[in-house]
Scaffold this motif. Structure first.
Motif, short mmCIF file in Angstrom:
data_model
loop_
_atom_site.label_atom_id
_atom_site.label_comp_id
_atom_site.label_asym_id
_atom_site.label_seq_id
_atom_site.Cartn_x
_atom_site.Cartn_y
_atom_site.Cartn_z
N THR A 101 17.99 38.44 37.80
CA THR A 101 19.19 37.86 38.39
C THR A 101 19.08 36.34 38.33
OG1 THR A 101 19.38 39.77 39.84
CG2 THR A 101 20.66 37.83 40.44
N ASP A 102 20.18 35.71 37.95
CA ASP A 102 20.22 34.27 37.76
C ASP A 102 21.32 33.70 38.65
OD1 ASP A 102 20.55 31.64 36.78
OD2 ASP A 102 20.03 32.24 34.74
N TYR A 103 20.97 32.76 39.51
CA TYR A 103 21.93 32.16 40.44
C TYR A 103 22.18 30.68 40.16
CZ TYR A 103 21.90 36.32 43.41
OH TYR A 103 22.05 37.59 43.89
N GLN A 104 22.06 30.24 38.91
CA GLN A 104 22.29 28.84 38.61
C GLN A 104 23.74 28.45 38.93
OE1 GLN A 104 20.78 27.04 34.95
NE2 GLN A 104 19.72 28.99 34.57
N VAL A 105 23.89 27.32 39.61
CA VAL A 105 25.20 26.83 40.02
C VAL A 105 26.14 26.73 38.82
CG1 VAL A 105 26.43 24.83 40.98
CG2 VAL A 105 24.31 25.64 42.04
N LYS A 106 25.64 26.28 37.69
CA LYS A 106 26.47 26.11 36.48
C LYS A 106 27.20 27.38 36.11
CE LYS A 106 26.01 25.30 31.47
NZ LYS A 106 27.41 25.43 31.28
N TRP A 107 26.51 28.53 36.16
CA TRP A 107 27.15 29.79 35.76
C TRP A 107 28.34 30.10 36.67
CZ3 TRP A 107 25.41 29.47 31.38
CH2 TRP A 107 24.06 29.47 31.03
N PHE A 108 28.15 29.91 37.97
CA PHE A 108 29.23 30.21 38.92
C PHE A 108 30.43 29.30 38.68
CE2 PHE A 108 25.49 31.86 41.13
CZ PHE A 108 25.94 33.14 41.41
N ALA A 109 30.17 28.02 38.49
CA ALA A 109 31.28 27.08 38.28
C ALA A 109 32.03 27.40 36.98
CB ALA A 109 30.74 25.64 38.24
N ASP A 110 31.30 27.73 35.93
CA ASP A 110 31.94 28.07 34.66
C ASP A 110 32.73 29.38 34.75
OD1 ASP A 110 30.87 25.76 33.59
OD2 ASP A 110 29.34 26.79 32.40
N PHE A 111 32.16 30.37 35.43
CA PHE A 111 32.86 31.65 35.57
C PHE A 111 34.10 31.50 36.47
CE2 PHE A 111 33.41 36.07 37.11
CZ PHE A 111 33.54 36.70 35.89
N ALA A 112 33.98 30.66 37.49
CA ALA A 112 35.11 30.44 38.40
C ALA A 112 36.32 29.91 37.63
CB ALA A 112 34.73 29.48 39.51
N LYS A 113 36.09 29.05 36.65
CA LYS A 113 37.21 28.52 35.86
C LYS A 113 37.98 29.65 35.18
CE LYS A 113 34.83 24.19 34.96
NZ LYS A 113 34.02 23.45 33.98
N LEU A 114 37.26 30.68 34.76
CA LEU A 114 37.91 31.82 34.10
C LEU A 114 38.63 32.71 35.10
CD1 LEU A 114 35.05 32.76 31.60
CD2 LEU A 114 37.01 31.24 31.22
N VAL A 115 38.00 33.00 36.22
CA VAL A 115 38.63 33.84 37.25
C VAL A 115 39.90 33.17 37.77
CG1 VAL A 115 38.37 34.86 39.56
CG2 VAL A 115 36.46 34.95 37.94
N LEU A 116 39.82 31.87 37.99
CA LEU A 116 40.94 31.15 38.60
C LEU A 116 42.13 30.96 37.66
CD1 LEU A 116 38.94 28.56 40.71
CD2 LEU A 116 40.04 30.69 41.49
N LYS A 117 42.01 31.43 36.43
CA LYS A 117 43.18 31.46 35.54
C LYS A 117 44.20 32.48 36.05
CE LYS A 117 41.02 30.03 31.19
NZ LYS A 117 40.72 30.45 29.80
N THR A 118 43.74 33.45 36.83
CA THR A 118 44.64 34.42 37.47
C THR A 118 45.12 33.80 38.77
OG1 THR A 118 43.42 36.28 36.50
CG2 THR A 118 44.84 36.76 38.40
N PRO A 119 46.40 33.60 38.94
CA PRO A 119 46.92 32.97 40.16
C PRO A 119 46.63 33.81 41.40
CG PRO A 119 48.65 33.19 38.49
CD PRO A 119 47.46 33.93 37.98
N GLY A 120 46.55 33.12 42.55
CA GLY A 120 46.42 33.81 43.82
C GLY A 120 45.00 34.16 44.21
N ILE A 121 44.02 33.48 43.61
CA ILE A 121 42.62 33.74 43.93
C ILE A 121 41.97 32.44 44.38
CG2 ILE A 121 40.38 34.49 43.02
CD1 ILE A 121 41.94 36.40 41.21
N THR A 122 41.15 32.54 45.40
CA THR A 122 40.40 31.40 45.92
C THR A 122 38.92 31.61 45.64
OG1 THR A 122 42.02 31.04 47.67
CG2 THR A 122 39.82 30.14 48.05
N TRP A 123 38.25 30.55 45.23
CA TRP A 123 36.81 30.61 44.95
C TRP A 123 36.03 30.03 46.13
CZ3 TRP A 123 33.76 26.45 42.03
CH2 TRP A 123 32.45 26.86 41.82
N GLY A 124 35.00 30.74 46.55
CA GLY A 124 34.14 30.29 47.64
C GLY A 124 33.39 29.00 47.35
N GLY A 125 33.27 28.63 46.08
CA GLY A 125 32.64 27.36 45.73
C GLY A 125 33.46 26.17 46.17
#
Length: 147
Positions: A101-125
């Protein structure tokens, strides 16, 4: 134990995760892969997580009791979007090619950009009080549940 099933998610979240995961795999073929670590969580499990830094137990196995790193959530049972079905939130982590399991901050920030392309979602970051990079939830989820 919290569900890890995409089928336990609100359809908008299931769509957002699935779409982001597919795009991630296309643009980052050698990077660690995202996976769901929590979708629906029972109220009992939520309360246990909330109580960890106050329960006089060594919850993380390091020999210390009620320490700061045992703090997981501000939400008591019923106060988390994970406690509703279908779940109004999901948490992720990443698995590298060796299965760790890898918890590097970079992965979360990069993945969040993709998830947030769908409107109506908030990221805990982007939370102000407790930054929670693995966490995604429906924006305004509180209005969807009857209190």
């Amino acid at each position: 134990m919290a569900s890890r099933s995409i089928s336990d998610l609100h359809p908008q979240l299931a769509y957002a995760f699935g779409k982001a995961e597919a795009e991630w795999l296309l643009i980052n073929p050698t990077a660690p892969k995202p996976f769901l670590v929590a979708t629906y969580r029972s109220s009992q499990e939520q309360q246990t997580l909330y109580d960890q830094p106050r329960d006089r137990k060594d919850n993380d196995g390091d020999g210390l009791i009620d320490e700061k790193d045992e703090f997981v959530t501000n939400a008591r049972a019923g106060q988390s979007p994970h406690n509703y079905f279908p779940s109004l939130a999901f948490d992720i982590a990443f698995r590298n090619s060796k299965g760790a399991t890898d918890y590097q901050v970079k992965w979360f920030a990069d993945f969040a950009k993709l998830v947030l392309k769908t409107p109506g979602i908030t990221w805990g970051g982007n939370f102000q009080s407790l930054i929670d990079r693995p966490h995604f939830e429906l924006t305004g989820w509180e209005k969807l549940v009857k209190k």
